[in-house]
Design an enzyme around this catalytic site. Structure first.
Site, mmCIF file in Angstrom:
data_model
loop_
_atom_site.group_PDB
_atom_site.id
_atom_site.type_symbol
_atom_site.label_atom_id
_atom_site.label_comp_id
_atom_site.label_asym_id
_atom_site.label_seq_id
_atom_site.Cartn_x
_atom_site.Cartn_y
_atom_site.Cartn_z
ATOM 1 N N ALA B 14 0.692 -1.030 0.053
ATOM 2 C CA ALA B 14 -0.031 -0.028 -0.037
ATOM 3 C C ALA B 14 0.969 1.327 0.018
ATOM 4 O O ALA B 14 2.012 1.357 0.437
ATOM 5 C CB ALA B 14 -0.872 0.104 1.539
ATOM 6 N N SER B 37 3.660 -9.101 -2.215
ATOM 7 C CA SER B 37 2.470 -8.361 -2.774
ATOM 8 C C SER B 37 1.474 -9.538 -3.443
ATOM 9 O O SER B 37 1.798 -10.725 -3.514
ATOM 10 C CB SER B 37 2.606 -7.321 -3.650
ATOM 11 O OG SER B 37 1.449 -6.613 -3.991
ATOM 12 N N LEU B 78 -2.516 -3.727 5.281
ATOM 13 C CA LEU B 78 -3.441 -4.237 4.503
ATOM 14 C C LEU B 78 -4.823 -3.361 5.265
ATOM 15 O O LEU B 78 -4.707 -2.947 6.238
ATOM 16 C CB LEU B 78 -3.786 -5.764 4.814
ATOM 17 C CG LEU B 78 -2.691 -6.534 4.385
ATOM 18 C CD1 LEU B 78 -2.869 -8.030 4.662
ATOM 19 C CD2 LEU B 78 -2.124 -6.319 3.022
ATOM 20 N N LYS B 101 -2.929 0.771 11.462
ATOM 21 C CA LYS B 101 -4.173 1.169 12.473
ATOM 22 C C LYS B 101 -5.469 1.369 11.523
ATOM 23 O O LYS B 101 -4.992 1.939 10.488
ATOM 24 C CB LYS B 101 -4.079 2.102 13.487
ATOM 25 C CG LYS B 101 -2.842 3.381 13.253
ATOM 26 C CD LYS B 101 -3.144 4.136 11.908
ATOM 27 C CE LYS B 101 -4.623 4.932 11.802
ATOM 28 N NZ LYS B 101 -4.619 5.493 10.470
#
Lengths: 360, 360
Positions: B14, B37, B78, B101
């Site tokens: 990400a 990934s 994720l 988080k």
């Protein structure tokens, strides 16, 4: 030929009258022409200690100031519970009226005062000084700018100070028969006024008091807060307290901009005041810092805000006295909205933190 | 002989992994040893674009990173809805876990994750970076100082930014099947964490969501707020939003002191961060100014806060790996308290702004 100074009589010599009499002397269009207290000795001692001009008349009663033909307007720093009686008498005697805040114990009393002023053609203004600071005008310009600030999303205000034991036992603001609104009427008044400024004076639709207000044994509020809601999604919160360290903030967040000020009621210093503002702020690419830091806006003023208030009040009085104008309605209307929200917060506290709908 | 670097594998590439992989390279006790990934191409492209060390293994699946014997710990950026599955698998594979988080969709899932980590002897930490900034330690010192700050009376936090149209339609944080907690889980997490910091990590007794939260058509929160109450009278409020200009504040008011910070999540710049603090501030005699202005405290750091987080995480992992220590429980406990309040805010919104009692 310039018009003569507006002649202001003091109805009461409360501590705050020291600051206001200095402000009258600094303003260029007004002068203290009379000082009234409950005894002539008190009036005389106040005049001597505060550089009141020698031509000012000294009176041993409030009535005498209101009867004094050399008085155009009065400044009334009396406890709130006395406002209705003395404001009505002042209006009847055709004295323009600068009234300490909170204007009244509730909006019903407020309306009696404003009706009396209107029917007697006298100007009413409350003594909320900070709104006359040029900084406040600059903040209002920012907050109403659709490009720099956008639409208000949330505003948070607070005004707290840590009163000492003497204050908490003796000050008029903790006495149910004097300033029965306590911290809400004193500090909360400013917080609500600042929220209304950020909301462009639109009243909220609903007010809900925060839980855990602190009341003294006589039921006077020492610490409280509330949330205010507008139907378009805006949310405001405030906190006022006699029990917390001196803090006075406005944080207003719009869709496009943000404003912060940390000394909104009493600027850190007299001649200069700042706020910080940012527009369309963002992060750098890696989100490790900001693209631009909020900008500090500083305004300078030759006169302190309380003298600017006096100048505005005396200007309006002069318009009426010399130019046959009608009393201005803007200031009483803003005061009234403040009072409406004060009432709603109090009602919400009394009803166990129920949401209180606002009906103008 | 110094201990070897902690070998960290990335489970997912990400956008935030760019910042974290840089942080791992800056920290002096860790290195990226694997990148995983959903396709090898993606892992490979990420490694090339982000200066991943040549020795790092590239994997075309998350499982492969968890199976990699050259990985001590994983960083897992994720979407929240995938945390439970992959965190449990990571723990089972004995990989220490740095988790983005919000840790979980709710405290029940949180507890499953923490139980799995505990029973497998692996360290759990969430990726809340700002608490590792030395400024945060200095703020905590001030907030817990009975002489400088006193007892907490109110704390207000906010974290807002104006997401663009692309974000509001496509980001994982607006998708109910990905980050279903939306702004509350993303920005609110920080606001709540800051409130807990000011409250010395005491959980509030009651949480009430603010009215008028904004949800998207899929029911994901884009803008919300809440008030938190402690039985001793402390009050907290926060506002988080994807729909308002970038703002990130903590304002904490104690009986004796006040703290302000305006960039608490991401400091304006990497190497230096400030907050303002005042103690027993008062007015001058005439109430025309302050006796002392709030003082600016500035802390400097050689490493950005995200690298300090990595250093702390790798230190704890090293204690376990090389010194047979038990996993630290402090960080998971603070995360759990944050999650508990997130849950309560969500429940209050779902139940029409009812007060939600907090039961730990």
């Amino acid at each position: 030929m310039s018009e003569a100074l507006i002649q202001i009589g003091l109805v009461g010599c409360a501590d705050i009258a020291r600051k206001v009499s200095r402000a009258i002397s600094l303003a260029t269009n007004a002068t203290v022409s009379a000082v009234g207290s409950r005894s002539l000795d008190k009036a005389s001692a106040f005049a001597a200690a505060n550089g009141i001009p020698p031509h000012a008349k000294l009176h041993g009663s409030y009535e005498a100031v209101l009867e004094d033909p050399g008085v155009d307007a009065v400044y009334m720093p009396l406890p709130t519970s006395l406002h209705l009686r003395w404001a009505l008498l002042a209006a009847e005697k055709k004295k323009h009226l600068l009234l300490e805040k909170p204007v009244a114990l509730n909006v019903k009393e407020f309306d009696e005062i404003v009706d009396a002023c209107e029917s007697n053609g006298v100007q009413l203004m409350d003594n909320t000084m900070w709104v006359h600071n040029p900084r406040t005008h600059a903040m209002a310009d920012f907050l109403t700018d659709s490009n720099r600030f956008g639409k208000l999303k949330s505003v948070r205000t607070c005004f707290t100070f840590a009163a000492d034991a003497y204050y908490l036992n003796n000050d008029i603001r903790v006495k149910p028969d004097l300033d029965a609104l306590g911290s809400l009427g004193d500090q909360g008044w400013y917080c609500i006024r600042a929220i209304l400024l950020a909301a462009n004076y639109d009243l909220p639709n609903t007010v809900i008091a925060s839980r855990h207000p602190v009341l003294n044994q006589q039921g006077v509020i020492l610490d409280c807060g509330a949330s205010l809601y507008w139907d378009d999604g805006g949310v405001a919160t405030f906190h006022c307290s006699f029990l917390a360290n001196l803090t006075m903030d406005i944080t207003a967040i719009g869709t496009k901009g943000t404003l912060h000020v940390h000394d909104f009621v009493i600027p850190h210093q007299e001649k200069e005041a700042s706020f910080s503002a940012s527009t369309e702020t963002s992060f750098n690419d890696l989100v490790t810092g900001w693209d631009i830091k909020p900008r500090i806006h500083t305004t300078n003023t030759d006169l302190p805000q309380e003298a600017l208030l006096i100048r505005e009040f005396a200007r309006l009085v002069g318009e009426i006295k010399y130019k046959n104008s009608k009393p201005d309605k803007k200031w009483p209307l803003i005061s009234r909205k403040t009072q409406i929200v004060v009432d709603a917060v109090k009602a919400s506290i009394e009803r166990g933190f129920e949401p209180i709908p606002i009906q103008d």
